[in-house]
Design a protein around this motif. Structure first.
Motif, PDB file in Angstrom:
ATOM      1  N   UNK A 123       0.840  -1.192   0.000  1.00 61.01           N
ATOM      2  CA  UNK A 123       0.000   0.000   0.000  1.00 61.01           C
ATOM      3  C   UNK A 123       0.877   1.245   0.000  1.00 61.01           C
ATOM      4  N   UNK A 124       0.740   2.076  -1.021  1.00 60.50           N
ATOM      5  CA  UNK A 124       1.598   3.248  -1.148  1.00 60.50           C
ATOM      6  C   UNK A 124       1.412   4.203   0.021  1.00 60.50           C
TER       7      UNK A 124
ATOM      8  N   UNK B 275       3.732   6.740   4.791  1.00 56.35           N
ATOM      9  CA  UNK B 275       3.689   7.005   6.232  1.00 56.35           C
ATOM     10  C   UNK B 275       4.972   6.554   6.908  1.00 56.35           C
ATOM     11  N   UNK B 276       5.558   5.488   6.400  1.00 56.78           N
ATOM     12  CA  UNK B 276       6.772   4.948   6.989  1.00 56.78           C
ATOM     13  C   UNK B 276       8.010   5.731   6.566  1.00 56.78           C
TER      14      UNK B 276
ATOM     15  N   UNK C  77       2.922   9.320  16.027  1.00 57.34           N
ATOM     16  CA  UNK C  77       2.556   8.036  16.633  1.00 57.34           C
ATOM     17  C   UNK C  77       1.184   7.578  16.149  1.00 57.34           C
ATOM     18  N   UNK C  78       0.245   8.503  16.055  1.00 55.25           N
ATOM     19  CA  UNK C  78      -1.089   8.130  15.574  1.00 55.25           C
ATOM     20  C   UNK C  78      -1.056   7.695  14.116  1.00 55.25           C
ATOM     21  N   UNK C  79      -0.259   8.391  13.304  1.00 51.82           N
ATOM     22  CA  UNK C  79      -0.159   8.010  11.895  1.00 51.82           C
ATOM     23  C   UNK C  79       0.503   6.639  11.735  1.00 51.82           C
ATOM     24  N   UNK C  80       1.524   6.368  12.535  1.00 48.84           N
ATOM     25  CA  UNK C  80       2.164   5.053  12.483  1.00 48.84           C
ATOM     26  C   UNK C  80       1.198   3.966  12.951  1.00 48.84           C
ATOM     27  N   UNK C  81       0.403   4.272  13.977  1.00 51.00           N
ATOM     28  CA  UNK C  81      -0.584   3.311  14.466  1.00 51.00           C
ATOM     29  C   UNK C  81      -1.673   3.065  13.430  1.00 51.00           C
ATOM     30  N   UNK C  82      -1.983   4.070  12.675  1.00 49.76           N
ATOM     31  CA  UNK C  82      -3.009   3.946  11.633  1.00 49.76           C
ATOM     32  C   UNK C  82      -2.685   2.838  10.639  1.00 49.76           C
TER      33      UNK C  82
ATOM     34  N   UNK D 125       7.225  17.364   8.401  1.00 49.75           N
ATOM     35  CA  UNK D 125       7.987  17.460   7.152  1.00 49.75           C
ATOM     36  C   UNK D 125       7.507  16.341   6.254  1.00 49.75           C
ATOM     37  N   UNK D 126       6.658  16.627   5.296  1.00 53.15           N
ATOM     38  CA  UNK D 126       6.090  15.548   4.481  1.00 53.15           C
ATOM     39  C   UNK D 126       7.132  14.897   3.594  1.00 53.15           C
ATOM     40  N   UNK D 127       6.872  13.640   3.268  1.00 48.43           N
ATOM     41  CA  UNK D 127       7.713  12.941   2.314  1.00 48.43           C
ATOM     42  C   UNK D 127       7.530  13.614   0.967  1.00 48.43           C
TER      43      UNK D 127
END
Length: 281
Positions: free
Chosen positions: A18-19, A24-25, A63-68, A269-271
């Motif tokens: 999943x892109x 996110x990673x 942390x919330x985005x990684x948990x998502x 800082x977005x990818x």
């Protein structure tokens, strides 16, 4: 019984195709957070903010985005503080695998290149930091097993070699309750890649299969002519290596071990718009 070379069956695992999850990673702050949780265990957003030089709003969001996407989760062993305001987080272990490079579209490949760059840079920084500690390591100063070698393999044998390496890692994994005193977290990395093609194409007489010598001239003495190497248009990022712990392309899925939404803080800082070992982010 030792299996025949190339006969190992891939153990499977979760493929991160999943892109959105890969994006996110592949974010510097999140890689720092995952590395901290992997090396030092569960922590709160305040602890992470202090150790990583961030603010708690940023760490909470990351942390919330990684948990998502299943990379982190709230830790049930630490519980919550009085009033229920303090949340402890841990890295979620697992057999996660990246898609092989042959199945990555251009956008996925660019995200993977960024992730590889962050991962390799972090590994090198950790290694150099450990070397600087010198005599402070005590008996662990000898804990630098190191190997560089070459083997000649077919692609199926390389896939089998990779799966056997993962199986060896899993043999030594055990829960904290069964880990003896004195044990330390040991980082393991495997990077295997084919030698440059021109080395494989050399004949015993010092010429390549196309008739040119390794010094660039033809076997008949005439100069060899070669078209200039293709250069990508300005602005295209340089290619980077495949991810650590990524299996060779195969029919089975390839390997790697790495909630509620809210608006990203200004520090996010977005990818780039192009947009983790077992148990390793």
């Amino acid at each position: 019984m030792t299996p025949e070379p190339g006969s190992a069956t891939p153990a499977g695992g979760q493929e991160l195709s999943d892109l959105s999850a890969l994006k996110a990673l592949a974010q510097p702050r999140r890689q720092q957070i995952l590395q901290h949780l992997t090396l030092h265990g569960p922590a709160t957003s305040a602890m992470l903010a202090r150790d990583l030089g961030l603010n708690t709003g940023a760490t909470s969001y990351h942390l919330r985005e990684l948990a998502r996407y299943g990379f982190t989760e709230e830790s049930s062993t630490q519980g919550r503080s009085v009033g229920g305001r303090e949340r402890w987080w841990r890295a979620v272990p697992g057999d996660r695998r990246f898609p092989p490079r042959s199945r990555q579209n251009p956008e996925t490949r660019l995200v993977m290149d960024e992730l590889n760059h962050l991962s390799y840079a972090a590994d090198l920084e950790l290694f150099e930091r450990l070397q600087r500690q010198g005599q402070d390591l005590g008996e662990w100063a000898d804990a630098f097993p190191y190997s560089r070698g070459t083997i000649r393999l077919t692609l199926p044998e390389l896939r089998a070699f990779f799966e056997e390496f993962i199986a060896l890692l899993n043999r030594y994994k055990r829960p904290d309750s069964e880990t003896p005193d004195g044990a330390r977290t040991v980082l393991t990395r495997l990077l295997a890649f084919p030698a440059p093609a021109h080395a494989e194409n050399a004949r015993a007489d010092g010429t390549r299969l196309d008739g040119t010598r390794l010094d660039g001239t033809r076997a008949d003495g005439a100069p060899a002519h070669q078209a200039p190497a293709h250069r990508p248009p300005a602005g295209d990022p340089p290619p980077r290596q495949d991810p650590a712990h990524q299996a060779p392309a195969a029919d089975p899925p390839p390997h790697q071990a790495p909630v509620g939404g809210s608006q990203a803080p200004a520090e996010e800082i977005p990818v780039p718009h192009t947009t983790t070992e077992t148990d390793t982010p």
